[in-house]
Scaffold this motif. Structure first.
Motif, PDB file in Angstrom:
ATOM      1  N   GLU A  78      -2.912 -26.232  66.263  1.00  0.00           N
ATOM      2  CA  GLU A  78      -4.204 -26.767  66.709  1.00  0.00           C
ATOM      3  C   GLU A  78      -5.314 -26.449  65.707  1.00  0.00           C
ATOM      4  O   GLU A  78      -6.148 -27.305  65.402  1.00  0.00           O
ATOM      5  N   ARG A  79      -5.318 -25.212  65.196  1.00  0.00           N
ATOM      6  CA  ARG A  79      -6.334 -24.830  64.202  1.00  0.00           C
ATOM      7  C   ARG A  79      -6.202 -25.657  62.935  1.00  0.00           C
ATOM      8  O   ARG A  79      -7.191 -26.100  62.348  1.00  0.00           O
ATOM      9  N   MET A  80      -4.969 -25.869  62.484  1.00  0.00           N
ATOM     10  CA  MET A  80      -4.736 -26.645  61.271  1.00  0.00           C
ATOM     11  C   MET A  80      -5.171 -28.098  61.464  1.00  0.00           C
ATOM     12  O   MET A  80      -5.829 -28.677  60.593  1.00  0.00           O
ATOM     13  N   THR A  81      -4.819 -28.674  62.606  1.00  0.00           N
ATOM     14  CA  THR A  81      -5.209 -30.057  62.890  1.00  0.00           C
ATOM     15  C   THR A  81      -6.721 -30.199  62.938  1.00  0.00           C
ATOM     16  O   THR A  81      -7.290 -31.137  62.367  1.00  0.00           O
ATOM     17  N   ASP A  82      -7.380 -29.256  63.598  1.00  0.00           N
ATOM     18  CA  ASP A  82      -8.838 -29.276  63.692  1.00  0.00           C
ATOM     19  C   ASP A  82      -9.472 -29.171  62.301  1.00  0.00           C
ATOM     20  O   ASP A  82     -10.399 -29.909  61.971  1.00  0.00           O
ATOM     21  N   SER A  83      -8.941 -28.269  61.492  1.00  0.00           N
ATOM     22  CA  SER A  83      -9.456 -28.102  60.131  1.00  0.00           C
ATOM     23  C   SER A  83      -9.254 -29.377  59.312  1.00  0.00           C
ATOM     24  O   SER A  83     -10.150 -29.808  58.576  1.00  0.00           O
ATOM     25  N   ALA A  84      -8.089 -29.993  59.448  1.00  0.00           N
ATOM     26  CA  ALA A  84      -7.809 -31.219  58.697  1.00  0.00           C
ATOM     27  C   ALA A  84      -8.753 -32.344  59.098  1.00  0.00           C
ATOM     28  O   ALA A  84      -9.231 -33.102  58.241  1.00  0.00           O
ATOM     29  N   LYS A  95     -11.804 -32.019  60.404  1.00  0.00           N
ATOM     30  CA  LYS A  95     -13.195 -31.701  60.068  1.00  0.00           C
ATOM     31  C   LYS A  95     -13.440 -31.552  58.567  1.00  0.00           C
ATOM     32  O   LYS A  95     -14.489 -31.936  58.071  1.00  0.00           O
ATOM     33  N   LYS A  96     -12.444 -30.976  57.863  1.00  0.00           N
ATOM     34  CA  LYS A  96     -12.667 -30.633  56.461  1.00  0.00           C
ATOM     35  C   LYS A  96     -11.784 -31.401  55.487  1.00  0.00           C
ATOM     36  O   LYS A  96     -12.027 -31.371  54.288  1.00  0.00           O
ATOM     37  N   PRO A 100      -8.990 -25.973  51.245  1.00  0.00           N
ATOM     38  CA  PRO A 100      -8.243 -24.706  51.153  1.00  0.00           C
ATOM     39  C   PRO A 100      -7.936 -24.068  52.516  1.00  0.00           C
ATOM     40  O   PRO A 100      -6.859 -23.483  52.693  1.00  0.00           O
ATOM     41  N   GLU A 101      -8.846 -24.180  53.460  1.00  0.00           N
ATOM     42  CA  GLU A 101      -8.583 -23.610  54.782  1.00  0.00           C
ATOM     43  C   GLU A 101      -7.408 -24.321  55.463  1.00  0.00           C
ATOM     44  O   GLU A 101      -6.525 -23.678  56.040  1.00  0.00           O
TER      45      GLU A 101
END
Length: 55
Positions: free
Chosen positions: A14-20, A22-23, A28-29
């Motif tokens: 979920e964190r990776m999907t959200d980062s992808a 948004k960013k 790098p994140e």
């Protein structure tokens, strides 16, 4: 209380999907989270394989 590996996998996913979203996928994140997820999935797969071999 310690999270199960499956819960950790879902949280990282979920964190990776959200980062992808948004960013971007190349941020790098996002890449770092993807690598962490890969390592966790590999460890989980290895653990599951070990359990199956013992049966």
């Amino acid at each position: 209380m310690k999270q199960s590996t499956v819960e950790q996998i879902e949280m990282l996913r979920e964190r990776m999907t959200d980062s992808a979203l948004k960013k971007g996928r190349g941020h790098p994140e996002t890449i770092g989270l993807s690598r962490q997820l890969d390592e966790l999935l590999n460890r989980y797969d290895s653990d599951q394989t070990g359990i199956q071999e013992q049966e």
